[in-house]
Design a protein around this motif. Structure first.
Motif, PDB file in Angstrom:
ATOM      1  N   LEU A  52       0.896  -1.268   0.064  1.00  0.00           N
ATOM      2  CA  LEU A  52       0.023   0.055  -0.009  1.00  0.00           C
ATOM      3  C   LEU A  52       0.822   1.382   0.005  1.00  0.00           C
ATOM      4  N   LYS A  53       0.752   2.121  -0.920  1.00  0.00           N
ATOM      5  CA  LYS A  53       1.550   3.382  -1.110  1.00  0.00           C
ATOM      6  C   LYS A  53       0.670   4.483  -0.971  1.00  0.00           C
ATOM      7  N   TYR A  54       1.318   5.608  -0.506  1.00  0.00           N
ATOM      8  CA  TYR A  54       0.722   7.071  -0.337  1.00  0.00           C
ATOM      9  C   TYR A  54       1.812   7.867  -1.313  1.00  0.00           C
ATOM     10  N   ARG A  55       1.137   8.689  -2.186  1.00  0.00           N
ATOM     11  CA  ARG A  55       1.896   9.599  -3.042  1.00  0.00           C
ATOM     12  C   ARG A  55       1.303  11.017  -3.105  1.00  0.00           C
ATOM     13  N   TYR A  56       2.212  11.877  -2.641  1.00  0.00           N
ATOM     14  CA  TYR A  56       1.982  13.278  -3.117  1.00  0.00           C
ATOM     15  C   TYR A  56       2.466  13.790  -4.251  1.00  0.00           C
ATOM     16  N   PHE A  57       1.955  14.157  -5.137  1.00  0.00           N
ATOM     17  CA  PHE A  57       2.345  14.641  -6.616  1.00  0.00           C
ATOM     18  C   PHE A  57       2.087  16.124  -6.659  1.00  0.00           C
ATOM     19  N   ARG A  58       3.130  16.753  -7.148  1.00  0.00           N
ATOM     20  CA  ARG A  58       2.959  18.292  -7.597  1.00  0.00           C
ATOM     21  C   ARG A  58       4.046  18.830  -8.675  1.00  0.00           C
ATOM     22  N   THR A  59       3.446  19.520  -9.443  1.00  0.00           N
ATOM     23  CA  THR A  59       4.119  20.012 -10.741  1.00  0.00           C
ATOM     24  C   THR A  59       4.613  21.309 -10.313  1.00  0.00           C
ATOM     25  N   GLY A  60       5.656  21.749 -11.130  1.00  0.00           N
ATOM     26  CA  GLY A  60       6.116  23.294 -11.346  1.00  0.00           C
ATOM     27  C   GLY A  60       4.880  24.108 -11.992  1.00  0.00           C
TER      28      GLY A  60
END
Length: 223
Positions: free
Chosen positions: A180-188
């Motif tokens: 089980l994985k948590y991901r916080y993803f953000r772009t420029g």
């Protein structure tokens, strides 16, 4: 007695999960749900410059990825490609436009290629934990149908992206882990352009960022 002892050892070897696969390759498939934060788009045209002049609210979306990696032991290095998608639920325009909140249709999507560095703790036949970060590039696309205005907007941009990761895993066989994985993803900063046919009246430039939170189930194959 010897037969029974050998049989017991063999059964234990079959039923016991594999130890951590240090110094080996692995590949995986992950997928799950995603919450995409509001797109707060700074709006600028020939007449006005508005901070967060356009704000899009999203429906719950999904996030899937493929990973290929090498496990050095306590440290892991991954190559990842992912696809994220969410529908658009509502749009809010600045009071300057004379229109408040209204329902909208459309889609937001992102395709990314990332390199992740992870620190791995535990495992050894039981539950393991990891955390780390990644950096790469993403192509973000927005297709927005402004129902109340009878028009729409569509554009995409390629930007640098980064992410934070944390998860746990458990070996169910010599070659297979589940997790089980948590991901916080953000772009420029995303740069979008409109040609004036979007219902807002004038050609415009918009700037904003993609920020999402994902909860993913993992299926990992160890070599």
């Amino acid at each position: 007695m010897r037969k029974y002892l050998l049989a017991a050892v063999a059964a234990a070897a079959i039923s016991t999960p594999a130890v951590a696969r240090d110094n080996s390759w692995y590949a995986g498939l992950e997928g799950g749900i995603m919450w995409l934060e509001d797109l707060e788009l700074d709006y600028e045209d020939a007449l006005v410059d508005l901070d967060e002049g356009v704000q899009a609210d999203h429906k719950m979306g999904f996030d899937i990825d493929l990973i290929g990696a090498y496990d050095f032991g306590m440290f892991r290095l991954e190559a990842e490609t992912a696809y994220k998608h969410a529908g658009i639920d509502e749009v809010e325009l600045d009071p300057y436009f004379g229109v408040g909140d209204f329902d909208a249709d459309g889609d937001a999507s992102a395709i990314s290629a990332m390199v992740n560095a992870l620190v791995d703790v535990g495992g050894n036949g039981g539950i393991g934990f990891y955390a780390g970060a990644g950096v790469g590039v993403a192509r973000v696309k927005y297709e927005l149908d402004l129902d109340n205005l009878g028009t729409g907007f569509e554009d995409e941009d390629d930007v640098v992206a980064w992410q934070l990761l944390a998860g746990l895993y458990y070996p169910v066989s010599d070659s297979l882990d589940i997790g089980l994985k948590y991901r916080y993803f953000r772009t420029g900063k995303l740069d979008f352009e409109g040609d004036g046919d979007d219902g807002l009246g004038l050609p415009f430039d918009g700037e904003g960022r993609w920020r999402s939170h994902s909860l993913l189930a993992s299926l990992i194959l160890n070599f």
